[in-house]
Design an enzyme around this catalytic site. Structure first.
Site, PDB file in Angstrom:
ATOM      1  N   ASP A 126       0.945  -1.256   0.086  1.00 53.59           N
ATOM      2  CA  ASP A 126       0.050   0.027  -0.033  1.00 53.59           C
ATOM      3  C   ASP A 126       1.029   1.112  -0.038  1.00 53.59           C
ATOM      4  O   ASP A 126       1.967   1.057   0.238  1.00 53.59           O
ATOM      5  CB  ASP A 126      -1.006   0.000   1.295  1.00 53.59           C
ATOM      6  CG  ASP A 126      -2.075   0.795   0.890  1.00 53.59           C
ATOM      7  OD1 ASP A 126      -2.316   1.576  -0.118  1.00 53.59           O
ATOM      8  OD2 ASP A 126      -3.384   0.783   1.568  1.00 53.59           O
TER       9      ASP A 126
HETATM   10  C1  NOJ Z   1      -3.992   4.010  -0.144  1.00 55.81           C
HETATM   11  C2  NOJ Z   1      -5.066   3.103   0.053  1.00 55.81           C
HETATM   12  O1  NOJ Z   1      -5.128   2.419   1.200  1.00 55.81           O
HETATM   13  C3  NOJ Z   1      -5.144   1.955  -0.955  1.00 55.81           C
HETATM   14  O2  NOJ Z   1      -6.529   1.230  -0.895  1.00 55.81           O
HETATM   15  C4  NOJ Z   1      -4.863   2.783  -2.227  1.00 55.81           C
HETATM   16  O3  NOJ Z   1      -5.098   2.111  -3.459  1.00 55.81           O
HETATM   17  C5  NOJ Z   1      -3.737   3.735  -2.461  1.00 55.81           C
HETATM   18  N1  NOJ Z   1      -3.526   4.379  -1.258  1.00 55.81           N
HETATM   19  C6  NOJ Z   1      -3.401   4.347  -3.993  1.00 55.81           C
HETATM   20  O4  NOJ Z   1      -4.487   5.337  -3.915  1.00 55.81           O
END
Ligand code: NOJ
Length: 745
Positions: free
Chosen positions: A286
């Site tokens: 993430d």
């Molecule tokens: C953080 C989020 O937790 C995730 O779900 C997302 O895909 C990414 N950022 C990218 O935006």
């Protein structure tokens, strides 16, 4: 016409040829991957494992970096996120084509509930319990995004959530592992379409692996500590379903799980996902989660974080910049084996080949297709349909709904009455022209009425402040009308990532507005638009009619109006339990019985209960009304005992005993009375969404086998045990008929 032997031989021959062609194809891709891998330097391999945010948009904390674009030319970037539109994706792909090996970039984006056409938020769609409809909405989202050069969506989010304080409940399918697994499968299939390489499909990404939805206290990014049994039984099934449906990728999560951050968690990524489940795609971290292992107190520095993450099975680093900085050194210093790197790069390259990017890196960026996605009439029609299916009728006293289209004067009151952008909710992008075409409630209602009817309007208050200055006008407007519709809720940024709230009551003075307007004495319909289950006890107890409308997206107003005026009879059922107060959270229907269960809500004598509020929720899982009435009767089984290897059938009669045709979600739950580990009081094991005409009766049948009775025992074996079971069928988790059966040896 042909003789059967000849026919069979032809079929066999065709099957053999297709098998050979397919095997050759797989081989070709694997061979091509290896041939590229052989040419790569260690630095270029680390580049493939590196993902940056595009310079135009951000969905996480930003790193200042002016040489980002030149790094693409140097082969130091394998993927970008948040690069939107044909022009931009082409521009960056051209840079990648100037790199030594010309390995194409993969563009990823959070296409969560639509791209140009915005569908209901995933939790809202889950309330439709309409699996094919959810697959179709993902299909359309993929078609729209793939046309502008996006290859990969960071969806579906398949985190089970039992805590509505957690803002990200809006992005998932709610609290139930069975429903969640079916929805995960449908969404993966919908996004990926007919297979990789078709320009109307995206690679899916099951996230956030794992147990992110169980963050302590519902506070986003918080820790998770749970038994492995609960992990396997409740939180992992939708992930397993997504892997089995062929999800191209997985994203790990921000939380630590039992003390080990998910990003550096070998058990999750190597043992379960890539080991037990034989997952062949790749895992992306993430945003920044590799580097955040330093904050967790798990890694000393970025060097160690990169080592721990890659060794644990995280193949691509989103925005931590730890891999690009340290992987090469880690290999040279013997901390990471070359075959670990090669395995990760192979997984990533394979997807690029499967997507057809080595053959044509610009394949998905197409101006013509991009234009065709704007205001696409077919997509909007589908959005309207799933939006109205997502709406849940919570209350309808004296059949106040549906409203007559001949009503003379309707008052539309509340901050959502004319809202546009707030209908889209979190995780929807702001395209310049798209907000204008979101249908507001005001527009939707207007379209239903003839010139003989009049609509009057007062905003009454804002979504989330303390001013009651608009109340007098709202009450005056209500007094003039025959019917009042009050539309309230959460602003689009009140549920979503980093949007946890400790207080989930209707925000601001909105409930006070409802009280003030109801004092005017007119029939009132309350509409609640939100990203999570909210608390609104006064309204629930006093308003005669309530529709929960989530955030419905582009077609919000039209879909709500369809339901208000009876052009669609509501059929939604809650995918999450609605609590009475925050003090009941976490609250979910499939809990254990405990040693001292309360007999009912007033039983307080040394039982497992709160002394200051009932155990029951305000609205239970699976609950939702219709304009018609469904009567359940004659629940029965084909036999009362069965053996492993056999099956039994459960049947119930459902009768439409009201004045409208309607759809009903017939739900089947099972309880294992005694087990070697304790079992929930009820678990959803099947459902059917049926249509019944007014006065019609249908028999609904379910088939049960031992597979529906399996659970994880204390050794984490997925087993069934002979014994007594209860089987329940009904229209809500708390409104069921029951029957007993036995599984013998
Ligand atoms: C953080 C989020 O937790 C995730 O779900 C997302 O895909 C990414 N950022 C990218 O935006």
């Amino acid at each position: 016409m042909f003789n059967p032997v000849f026919k069979r031989s032809v079929i066999l021959f065709i099957a053999l040829v297709s098998f050979i062609v397919c095997t050759a194809q797989i081989k070709t891709i694997d061979q091509r991957v290896d041939s590229v891998l052989k040419l790569m330097t260690l630095e270029e391999k680390a580049g493939q494992m590196n993902q940056y945010n595009g310079p135009w948009a951000a969905t996480g904390p930003l790193t200042n970096d002016n040489n980002l674009l030149s790094q693409i030319k140097d082969g130091k970037v394998g993927s970008m996120l948040n690069v939107t539109g044909v022009a931009r994706t082409k521009e960056l792909q051209q840079l990648a084509m100037q790199s030594r090996l010309k390995i194409p970039l993969l563009f990823g984006q959070d296409v969560i509930h639509g791209y140009r056409t915005i569908f209901p938020i995933p939790l809202g769609e889950a309330a439709s319990w309409d699996i094919p409809a959810m697959e179709q909405s993902a299909r359309i989202a993929a078609t729209e995004a793939a046309a502008v050069g996006v290859h990969w969506t960071f969806a579906p989010m398949v985190d089970i959530a039992r805590d509505p304080r957690w803002g990200r409940v809006m992005e998932g399918a709610g609290e139930d592992p069975y429903l969640g697994s079916l929805i995960a499968t449908a969404r993966v299939k919908g996004f990926q379409g007919k297979g990789f390489g078709n320009t109307d499909g995206l690679m899916a990404c099951a996230k956030h692996f794992a147990a992110y939805g169980a963050a302590v206290g519902g506070r986003d990014y918080n820790s998770v500590d749970m038994s492995l049994r609960q992990l396997h039984e409740v939180y992992l099934p939708p992930f397993k379903a997504a892997a089995e449906a062929g999800a191209a990728t997985f994203m790990n999560s921000f939380n630590d799980l039992n003390g080990i951050p998910a990003t550096g968690n070998k058990y999750l990524q190597r043992d379960i996902l890539k080991g037990e489940w034989k997952f062949k795609g790749f895992v992306v971290s993430d945003w920044g989660s590799v580097g955040e292992m330093i904050n967790h107190g798990f890694s000393k520095d970025n060097y160690e974080a990169a080592m721990q993450a890659v060794n644990a099975g995280s193949d691509m680093d989103m925005e931590s910049r730890s891999y690009i900085k340290h992987l090469a050194a880690l290999v040279k210093e013997g901390k990471v084996k070359m075959n670990v790197i090669d395995d990760a790069v192979r997984r990533i390259l394979k997807k690029k080949f499967e997507m057809g990017l080595f053959d044509d890196p610009y394949k998905y960026s197409n101006e013509e297709r991009e234009k065709a996605q704007w205001n696409n009439a077919e997509h909007i029609k589908v959005a309207r349909d799933i939006s109205r299916k997502s709406i849940v009728l919570l209350k309808n006293e004296k059949q106040l709904l549906p409203l007559s289209k001949q009503t003379k004067k309707i008052a539309l009151i509340g901050p959502f009455a004319k809202a546009k952008a707030d209908n889209n909710g979190f995780w929807s992008y702001d395209w310049p022209d798209d907000t204008a075409r979101i249908s507001s409630l005001w527009e939707g209602v207007q379209r239903k009425l003839s010139a003989a009817s009049e609509i009057v309007y007062a905003k009454g208050c804002n979504i989330n402040d303390s001013s009651t200055a608009g109340f007098t006008e709202a009450v005056a407007v209500a007094k003039e009308a025959d019917i009042v519709i009050i539309s309230v809720g959460e602003a689009r940024d009140m549920s979503g990532e980093a949007k946890s709230r400790s207080n989930i009551h209707l925000p601001g003075v909105q409930e006070k507005l409802i009280k003030a307007v109801m004092n005017a004495g007119k029939p009132v319909v309350v509409l609640i638009s939100a990203g999570r289950p909210l608390i609104f006890n006064w309204t629930a107890d006093n308003a005669p009619a309530i529709l929960y409308t989530w955030w419905l997206g582009t077609e919000a107003g039209n879909a709500i109006a369809d339901v208000l005026f009876g052009d669609y009879n509501p059929s939604g059922k809650l995918p999450m339990t609605f609590p009475r107060t925050e003090g009941q959270i976490p609250i979910y229907y499939n809990h254990y019985n405990t040693g001292r269960p309360a007999k009912n809500d007033s039983d307080l004598h040394y039982v497992s209960a709160f002394t200051d509020l009932p155990n029951s929720p305000k609205f239970p899982f699976g609950y939702g009304l219709s304009y018609t009435k469904f009567d359940y009767s004659n629940i029965r089984l084909s036999k009362a005992q069965f053996k492993p290897g056999e099956k039994i059938e459960a049947m119930v009669t459902v009768h439409n005993n009201g004045n409208y045709d309607g759809e009903e979600v017939v739900q089947l739950y099972i309880r294992d009375i005694t087990g070697s580990v304790v079992r929930p009081v009820k678990e959803l094991k099947g459902f059917q969404k049926i249509t019944l005409k007014k006065g019609e009766t249908k028999e609904v049948r379910f088939t049960i086998s031992v597979n529906d009775l399996r659970f994880y025992n204390d050794k984490l074996q997925y087993i069934y045990e002979p014994g007594q079971f209860k089987l329940f069928i009904g229209g809500s988790s708390n409104d069921v008929k029951e029957v007993n059966f036995q599984l013998t040896k």
